[in-house]
Enzyme design. Structure first.
Site, PDB file in Angstrom:
ATOM      1  N   THR A 113       0.683  -1.399  -0.120  1.00 10.73           N
ATOM      2  CA  THR A 113      -0.395  -0.318  -0.164  1.00 10.73           C
ATOM      3  C   THR A 113       0.799   1.467  -0.087  1.00 10.73           C
ATOM      4  OG1 THR A 113      -0.596   0.351   2.371  1.00 10.73           O
ATOM      5  CG2 THR A 113      -1.885  -1.135   1.614  1.00 10.73           C
ATOM      6  N   VAL A 116       0.166   3.773   3.412  1.00  9.71           N
ATOM      7  CA  VAL A 116       0.535   3.137   4.542  1.00  9.71           C
ATOM      8  C   VAL A 116       2.745   2.549   4.396  1.00  9.71           C
ATOM      9  CG1 VAL A 116      -0.013   1.586   6.617  1.00  9.71           C
ATOM     10  CG2 VAL A 116      -1.530   3.324   4.906  1.00  9.71           C
ATOM     11  N   CYS A 117       2.255   1.347   3.938  1.00 14.25           N
ATOM     12  CA  CYS A 117       3.456   0.742   3.589  1.00 14.25           C
ATOM     13  C   CYS A 117       4.684   1.901   2.454  1.00 14.25           C
ATOM     14  CB  CYS A 117       3.365  -0.400   3.438  1.00 14.25           C
ATOM     15  SG  CYS A 117       2.251  -1.596   3.834  1.00 14.25           S
ATOM     16  N   THR A 118       4.710   1.885   2.339  1.00 11.96           N
ATOM     17  CA  THR A 118       5.304   2.284   1.063  1.00 11.96           C
ATOM     18  C   THR A 118       5.578   3.809   1.176  1.00 11.96           C
ATOM     19  OG1 THR A 118       4.722   1.065  -0.747  1.00 11.96           O
ATOM     20  CG2 THR A 118       6.610   3.342  -1.012  1.00 11.96           C
TER      21      THR A 118
END
Length: 193
Positions: A113, A116-118
């Site tokens: 994502t 969020v994740c990146t």
């Protein structure tokens, strides 16, 4: 003008491409997201680049890391960094150490994502002085607006936003070389039927 990334000077970081989380990344169809993340892993292995895999809370709703990574990069899959809650993967000491251990200052990053994740590890990496390319289409977000906002935020902070095909072509540099020939079939696999 900044130099292009090469297999010799870059590391590939794939963040949280997990079966559960991928279902939440609604701005890109699941199969496209999956094929692009796996293509990046295949390219890293084909070009002998450092590849760092990480996951978050695999035993919860996020689910396990894509099992195909085990076939593509067995050692990296077994050695993946299993975070226990750090949203910014670079706030996890084990992941941060794994990235540092690559010895590379150029990072190619794709997270499941982008919003969020990146975004958070990319912002942290930029603050630490890394050059970062974000492979935007190997990640997605819960909505297209969220994806666009995250990509703009990373670009404003200094990350280069790229695509899977673009980064694979950049790493290949010349289709007639042995490296180029190893990348060609990976790119062909991404062409829609």
């Amino acid at each position: 003008m900044t130099s292009l990334f090469t297999p010799d000077d870059a590391a590939m970081l794939l963040i949280d491409h997990q079966t559960g989380t991928m279902r939440w990344a609604a701005s890109t169809p699941f199969e496209q997201l999956k094929s692009r993340a796996l293509a990046l892993a295949r390219a890293a292995k084909a070009l002998d680049m450092p590849l760092v895999l990480t996951s978050s809370l695999e035993e919860q709703a996020q689910g396990p890391l894509l099992p195909e990574f085990a076939d593509i990069a067995p050692a990296e899959y077994v050695g993946r960094i299993r975070r226990q809650g750090a949203v910014d993967a670079l706030h996890d000491p084990a992941f941060s150490a794994a990235v540092e251990a690559t010895g590379k200052r150029n990072l190619i990053v794709a997270g499941v994502t982008n919003d969020v994740c990146t975004v958070y590890p990319v912002l942290t990496a930029l603050r630490k002085g890394y050059r970062v390319q974000v492979v935007a289409d190997a990640g997605a977000s819960i909505t297209k607006d969220a994806d666009d906002i995250a990509l703009r935020r990373m670009a404003r902070a200094g990350a280069d936003i790229t695509s899977t095909n673009q980064v694979l072509a950049e790493l290949a540099a010349d289709w007639s070389t042995p490296a180029g020939q190893r990348v060609v079939p990976i790119m062909f696999d991404l062409i829609p039927a």
